[in-house]
Design a protein around this motif. Structure first.
Motif, mmCIF file in Angstrom:
data_model
loop_
_atom_site.group_PDB
_atom_site.id
_atom_site.type_symbol
_atom_site.label_atom_id
_atom_site.label_comp_id
_atom_site.label_asym_id
_atom_site.label_seq_id
_atom_site.Cartn_x
_atom_site.Cartn_y
_atom_site.Cartn_z
ATOM 1 N N HIS A 39 0.794 -1.238 0.038
ATOM 2 C CA HIS A 39 0.045 -0.082 0.038
ATOM 3 C C HIS A 39 0.918 1.307 -0.075
ATOM 4 N N SER A 40 0.456 2.354 -0.577
ATOM 5 C CA SER A 40 1.086 3.644 -0.371
ATOM 6 C C SER A 40 1.066 4.143 1.161
ATOM 7 N N ALA A 41 2.144 4.578 1.352
ATOM 8 C CA ALA A 41 2.342 5.079 2.980
ATOM 9 C C ALA A 41 1.870 6.498 2.609
ATOM 10 N N SER A 46 -4.882 3.662 2.079
ATOM 11 C CA SER A 46 -5.875 2.467 1.751
ATOM 12 C C SER A 46 -5.802 2.083 0.413
ATOM 13 N N VAL A 47 -4.978 2.793 -0.314
ATOM 14 C CA VAL A 47 -4.745 2.616 -1.763
ATOM 15 C C VAL A 47 -3.707 1.636 -2.023
ATOM 16 N N LEU A 48 -4.025 0.316 -2.841
ATOM 17 C CA LEU A 48 -2.894 -0.533 -3.108
ATOM 18 C C LEU A 48 -2.048 0.121 -4.033
ATOM 19 N N LYS A 49 -0.647 -0.197 -3.892
ATOM 20 C CA LYS A 49 0.420 0.461 -4.745
ATOM 21 C C LYS A 49 1.565 -0.850 -5.160
ATOM 22 N N ASN A 50 1.570 -0.668 -6.616
ATOM 23 C CA ASN A 50 2.655 -1.374 -7.312
ATOM 24 C C ASN A 50 3.831 -1.336 -6.938
ATOM 25 N N VAL A 51 4.598 -2.485 -6.639
ATOM 26 C CA VAL A 51 6.082 -2.556 -6.427
ATOM 27 C C VAL A 51 6.657 -2.583 -7.527
ATOM 28 N N MET A 157 10.426 -0.226 3.219
ATOM 29 C CA MET A 157 9.216 -0.538 3.769
ATOM 30 C C MET A 157 9.043 0.310 5.237
ATOM 31 N N GLN A 158 8.202 1.115 4.872
ATOM 32 C CA GLN A 158 7.992 2.159 5.975
ATOM 33 C C GLN A 158 7.288 1.513 7.464
ATOM 34 N N TYR A 159 6.144 0.859 7.159
ATOM 35 C CA TYR A 159 5.412 0.314 7.866
ATOM 36 C C TYR A 159 4.779 -1.189 7.623
ATOM 37 N N HIS A 174 -2.428 -11.316 4.881
ATOM 38 C CA HIS A 174 -2.148 -11.561 6.046
ATOM 39 C C HIS A 174 -1.224 -10.551 6.660
ATOM 40 N N ILE A 175 -0.426 -10.037 5.795
ATOM 41 C CA ILE A 175 0.675 -8.764 6.111
ATOM 42 C C ILE A 175 0.331 -7.633 5.016
ATOM 43 N N THR A 176 0.265 -6.384 5.487
ATOM 44 C CA THR A 176 0.279 -5.204 4.615
ATOM 45 C C THR A 176 1.593 -4.470 4.743
ATOM 46 N N VAL A 177 2.317 -4.101 3.773
ATOM 47 C CA VAL A 177 3.327 -3.391 3.750
ATOM 48 C C VAL A 177 3.051 -1.992 3.079
ATOM 49 N N TYR A 178 3.414 -0.983 3.870
ATOM 50 C CA TYR A 178 3.194 0.450 3.483
ATOM 51 C C TYR A 178 4.621 1.049 2.888
ATOM 52 N N PHE A 179 4.614 1.663 1.952
ATOM 53 C CA PHE A 179 5.680 2.165 1.257
ATOM 54 C C PHE A 179 5.679 3.391 0.484
#
Length: 179
Positions: A39-41, A46-51, A157-159, A174-179
């Motif tokens: 996700h976007s930090a 709440s917006v999914l973000k492409n890696v 990965m900020q959070y 299971h896990i959400t990564v915010y960056f």
């Protein structure tokens, strides 16, 4: 003639009474992988973000996880919002390196974070044909540890948020990564 007919009936009943072949149905749920959303930090969390060109390499692995069927080296790199990675079934932790912008010739854009997932696991009987599957529960106090590589650089990965500690299927994050 009656004896031959009786013998035929007995043979037919004994053949039809056999159990079906022990073949595990491909739709049977097996050991689930850890599902991670990106996700976007900040304001748009709440917006999914492409890696971009993400490569995930397990500790001790040379090539990394295969994300696609390509054979030119790109099968180890993904561009998307969700990945699924396996956890070790014979250990209580699994470590991965997450390399963002892998392959970029300008190394200042390449960022690597190392994450160790800590968990317990238990084997659950599925069926005679399928055997057992392993279910995982992330440690409630220390579900993961994160470090930047090298340690002097900033973490990309900020959070990291644990959405679901019980890893019993791949139908949920299971896990959400915010960056």
């Amino acid at each position: 003639m009656k004896k031959i007919f009786s013998l035929l009936v007995i043979v037919l009943f004994s053949i039809s009474g056999c159990e079906k072949d022990d073949i595990c149905d491909p739709n049977t749920p097996t050991t689930p992988r850890l599902v991670i959303d990106f996700h976007s930090a900040g304001d748009n969390s709440s917006v999914l973000k492409n890696v971009t060109n993400l490569k995930v390499i397990g500790d001790g692995m040379a090539n990394g996880i295969v994300f696609s069927a390509a054979i030119d080296g790109t099968q180890y790199v993904t561009n998307g919002t969700t990945i699924s990675i396996p956890l070790k079934t014979d250990a209580t932790s699994t470590t991965y390196s997450f390399i963002l912008n892998y392959g970029n010739t300008n190394t200042t854009f390449v960022n690597e974070d190392k994450i160790t997932f800590n968990y317990t696991h238990r084997d659950v009987y599925v069926s005679r044909a399928c055997g057992y599957k392993t279910l995982f529960t992330l440690d409630p106090i220390h579900p993961y540890t994160q470090t930047a590589v090298p340690a002097t650089s900033a973490k990309w990965m900020q959070y990291i948020s644990v959405n679901k500690s019980n890893i019993d299927n791949e139908n949920e994050t299971h896990i959400t990564v915010y960056f």
